[in-house]
Structures are given as structure tokens and as C-alpha cells.
Design a protein around this motif. Structure first.
Motif, PDB file in Angstrom:
ATOM      1  N   ILE A   8       0.843  -1.203   0.000  1.00  0.00           N
ATOM      2  CA  ILE A   8       0.000   0.000   0.000  1.00  0.00           C
ATOM      3  C   ILE A   8       0.874   1.247   0.000  1.00  0.00           C
ATOM      4  CG2 ILE A   8      -1.674   1.333   1.334  1.00  0.00           C
ATOM      5  CD1 ILE A   8      -2.830  -1.363   2.273  1.00  0.00           C
ATOM      6  N   THR A   9       1.920   1.253   0.794  1.00  0.00           N
ATOM      7  CA  THR A   9       2.836   2.385   0.847  1.00  0.00           C
ATOM      8  C   THR A   9       3.491   2.605  -0.514  1.00  0.00           C
ATOM      9  OG1 THR A   9       3.282   1.929   3.178  1.00  0.00           O
ATOM     10  CG2 THR A   9       4.845   3.334   2.044  1.00  0.00           C
ATOM     11  N   ALA A  10       3.922   1.552  -1.147  1.00  0.00           N
ATOM     12  CA  ALA A  10       4.555   1.662  -2.464  1.00  0.00           C
ATOM     13  C   ALA A  10       3.585   2.217  -3.498  1.00  0.00           C
ATOM     14  CB  ALA A  10       5.089   0.294  -2.906  1.00  0.00           C
ATOM     15  N   ILE A  11       2.332   1.769  -3.456  1.00  0.00           N
ATOM     16  CA  ILE A  11       1.316   2.264  -4.400  1.00  0.00           C
ATOM     17  C   ILE A  11       1.056   3.746  -4.169  1.00  0.00           C
ATOM     18  CG2 ILE A  11      -1.124   2.111  -5.034  1.00  0.00           C
ATOM     19  CD1 ILE A  11      -0.900  -0.944  -4.472  1.00  0.00           C
ATOM     20  N   ILE A  12       0.921   4.147  -2.913  1.00  0.00           N
ATOM     21  CA  ILE A  12       0.661   5.569  -2.596  1.00  0.00           C
ATOM     22  C   ILE A  12       1.844   6.431  -3.014  1.00  0.00           C
ATOM     23  CG2 ILE A  12       0.326   7.213  -0.709  1.00  0.00           C
ATOM     24  CD1 ILE A  12      -1.360   5.026   0.689  1.00  0.00           C
ATOM     25  N   LYS A  13       3.064   5.965  -2.741  1.00  0.00           N
ATOM     26  CA  LYS A  13       4.255   6.728  -3.136  1.00  0.00           C
ATOM     27  C   LYS A  13       4.319   6.883  -4.655  1.00  0.00           C
ATOM     28  CE  LYS A  13       7.326   5.829   0.755  1.00  0.00           C
ATOM     29  NZ  LYS A  13       8.582   5.199   1.200  1.00  0.00           N
ATOM     30  N   GLU A  14       3.982   5.847  -5.390  1.00  0.00           N
ATOM     31  CA  GLU A  14       3.988   5.901  -6.857  1.00  0.00           C
ATOM     32  C   GLU A  14       2.944   6.895  -7.370  1.00  0.00           C
ATOM     33  OE1 GLU A  14       5.376   5.134 -10.584  1.00  0.00           O
ATOM     34  OE2 GLU A  14       6.233   4.376  -8.722  1.00  0.00           O
ATOM     35  N   GLN A  15       1.765   6.881  -6.752  1.00  0.00           N
ATOM     36  CA  GLN A  15       0.716   7.819  -7.160  1.00  0.00           C
ATOM     37  C   GLN A  15       1.115   9.260  -6.854  1.00  0.00           C
ATOM     38  OE1 GLN A  15      -2.863   6.378  -5.268  1.00  0.00           O
ATOM     39  NE2 GLN A  15      -3.341   5.006  -6.977  1.00  0.00           N
ATOM     40  N   ILE A  16       1.752   9.479  -5.709  1.00  0.00           N
ATOM     41  CA  ILE A  16       2.196  10.829  -5.351  1.00  0.00           C
ATOM     42  C   ILE A  16       3.276  11.296  -6.321  1.00  0.00           C
ATOM     43  CG2 ILE A  16       3.457  12.160  -3.607  1.00  0.00           C
ATOM     44  CD1 ILE A  16       1.918  10.524  -1.484  1.00  0.00           C
ATOM     45  N   LYS A  17       4.201  10.399  -6.663  1.00  0.00           N
ATOM     46  CA  LYS A  17       5.284  10.739  -7.584  1.00  0.00           C
ATOM     47  C   LYS A  17       4.747  11.127  -8.961  1.00  0.00           C
ATOM     48  CE  LYS A  17       8.408   7.871  -9.584  1.00  0.00           C
ATOM     49  NZ  LYS A  17       9.400   6.795  -9.589  1.00  0.00           N
ATOM     50  N   ASN A  18       3.710  10.455  -9.417  1.00  0.00           N
ATOM     51  CA  ASN A  18       3.147  10.709 -10.744  1.00  0.00           C
ATOM     52  C   ASN A  18       2.014  11.725 -10.742  1.00  0.00           C
ATOM     53  OD1 ASN A  18       4.892   8.880 -11.970  1.00  0.00           O
ATOM     54  ND2 ASN A  18       3.542   7.156 -11.513  1.00  0.00           N
ATOM     55  N   TYR A  19       1.714  12.291  -9.589  1.00  0.00           N
ATOM     56  CA  TYR A  19       0.618  13.249  -9.485  1.00  0.00           C
ATOM     57  C   TYR A  19       1.016  14.560 -10.146  1.00  0.00           C
ATOM     58  CZ  TYR A  19      -3.194  15.936  -7.424  1.00  0.00           C
ATOM     59  OH  TYR A  19      -4.297  16.718  -7.238  1.00  0.00           O
ATOM     60  N   ASN A  20       0.192  15.022 -11.051  1.00  0.00           N
ATOM     61  CA  ASN A  20       0.483  16.247 -11.781  1.00  0.00           C
ATOM     62  C   ASN A  20      -0.678  17.214 -11.606  1.00  0.00           C
ATOM     63  OD1 ASN A  20       1.489  18.172 -13.464  1.00  0.00           O
ATOM     64  ND2 ASN A  20       1.188  17.020 -15.356  1.00  0.00           N
ATOM     65  N   VAL A  21      -0.389  18.361 -11.026  1.00  0.00           N
ATOM     66  CA  VAL A  21      -1.422  19.368 -10.802  1.00  0.00           C
ATOM     67  C   VAL A  21      -1.214  20.493 -11.798  1.00  0.00           C
ATOM     68  CG1 VAL A  21      -2.390  20.996  -9.146  1.00  0.00           C
ATOM     69  CG2 VAL A  21      -1.516  18.816  -8.359  1.00  0.00           C
ATOM     70  N   ASP A  22      -2.242  20.849 -12.498  1.00  0.00           N
ATOM     71  CA  ASP A  22      -2.187  21.959 -13.432  1.00  0.00           C
ATOM     72  C   ASP A  22      -3.081  23.068 -12.888  1.00  0.00           C
ATOM     73  OD1 ASP A  22      -1.678  23.529 -15.617  1.00  0.00           O
ATOM     74  OD2 ASP A  22      -3.201  22.560 -16.874  1.00  0.00           O
ATOM     75  N   LEU A  23      -2.493  23.902 -12.037  1.00  0.00           N
ATOM     76  CA  LEU A  23      -3.250  24.996 -11.448  1.00  0.00           C
ATOM     77  C   LEU A  23      -3.116  26.230 -12.327  1.00  0.00           C
ATOM     78  CD1 LEU A  23      -2.346  24.786  -7.666  1.00  0.00           C
ATOM     79  CD2 LEU A  23      -4.485  24.170  -8.759  1.00  0.00           C
ATOM     80  N   ASN A  24      -4.208  26.856 -12.613  1.00  0.00           N
ATOM     81  CA  ASN A  24      -4.199  28.098 -13.366  1.00  0.00           C
ATOM     82  C   ASN A  24      -4.536  29.208 -12.383  1.00  0.00           C
ATOM     83  OD1 ASN A  24      -4.410  30.175 -15.128  1.00  0.00           O
ATOM     84  ND2 ASN A  24      -5.891  29.194 -16.482  1.00  0.00           N
TER      85      ASN A  24
END
Length: 149
Positions: A8-24
Motif C-alpha cells: 500500500i505504501t509503495a502504491i501511494i508513493k507511486e501515485q504521489i510521484k506521478n501526481y500532476n497538478v495543473d493549477l491556473n
């Protein structure tokens, strides 16, 4: 089914690493009044004097008045296409125009864009529109007469 905390920790870390926020975070305002080439805009609290504003459709404006509850801007273009309630964006840039030898003899609009049909103007330098003129002592004196052919 047994849950493995490391998986679970590995999955969450992977999702956080690939998380891309496009804030305008563009600061936008609304035209509250328009007339005689001047627009009053509400909502541009951080606008700077001399800043270039984008009204859309290749229409721009120059911030001149900074009032407590609105900004006054002169329209550099077709003001008849701007209506009350229209959205205006800050550019974050002080208005500048191209300068240099390649500008000599060219006809440009208020933004320094060519309107003479001779193609683009290749310049490397720009200057703010609000630029302090050199003092009288620093200027070159008149050394040739004006001729009209």
C-alpha cells in the motif's frame, strides 16, 4: 485477504510521484464600465501601473489608474468589441515595444506590431512604453535641417 502495508505504501508513493497538478492562477477581472476607449475593471487587485491587460480576441489594454475598488485601463484596439461583464486577464508584464534600427521607416500599432504590410520586424531590444527621456544635457543637439521632399 491479507493487506500488506508495504504494498500500500509503495502504491501511494507511486501515485504521489506521478501526481500532476495543473493549477491556473491567472488573476482575472470583469469589465464594469466601458466608454471612450477606457475600461474600468473590477477584480484585478494586484495589477501594476503600466501593465498590459488581455481582453481576448487580440485586444489589449494598458493599466493607467489604480483605484481602491477598480482599475482603469486604456484600450489599445477595438474598444467597441468589449462589453460590460467581459473577462480581462493580467499578463504580469509592463507594456514594452520593440526598438532599434529595424524600426526606422516602419508603421506599427500601439503594441509595436507592424501594420504596414512589410512583414515582421526583427529586433532584439524592447523598452517599456513609460521610459524616462534623456535629460537635455544628454541629448544630441540638432545638427541637420529638416527637409521635406
Amino acid at each position: 485477504m491479507k493487506i500488506n502495508p508495504d504494498e500500500i505504501t509503495a502504491i501511494i508513493k507511486e501515485q504521489i510521484k506521478n501526481y500532476n497538478v495543473d493549477l491556473n492562477v491567472d488573476e482575472v477581472g470583469t469589465v464594469i464600465e466601458i466608454g471612450d476607449g477606457i475600461a474600468h475593471i473590477h477584480g484585478l487587485d494586484k495589477a501594476m501601473s503600466g501593465e498590459l491587460l488581455d481582453f481576448g480576441d487580440d485586444i489589449f489594454g494598458l493599466v493607467l489608474n489604480l483605484e481602491q475598488d477598480n482599475v482603469g485601463a486604456v484600450i489599445l484596439g477595438r474598444d467597441n468589441e468589449i462589453k460590460e461583464g467581459a473577462t480581462v486577464k493580467r499578463t504580469g508584464k509592463i507594456m514594452q515595444v520593440p526598438v532599434g534600427e529595424n524600426m526606422i521607416g516602419r508603421v506599427v500599432d500601439a503594441l509595436g506590431r507592424p501594420i504596414d504590410g512589410k512583414g515582421p520586424i526583427e529586433t532584439k531590444e524592447t523598452r517599456p512604453v513609460e521610459y524616462k527621456a534623456p535629460g537635455i544635457a544628454d541629448r544630441k543637439s540638432v545638427h541637420e535641417h529638416f527637409r521635406q521632399d
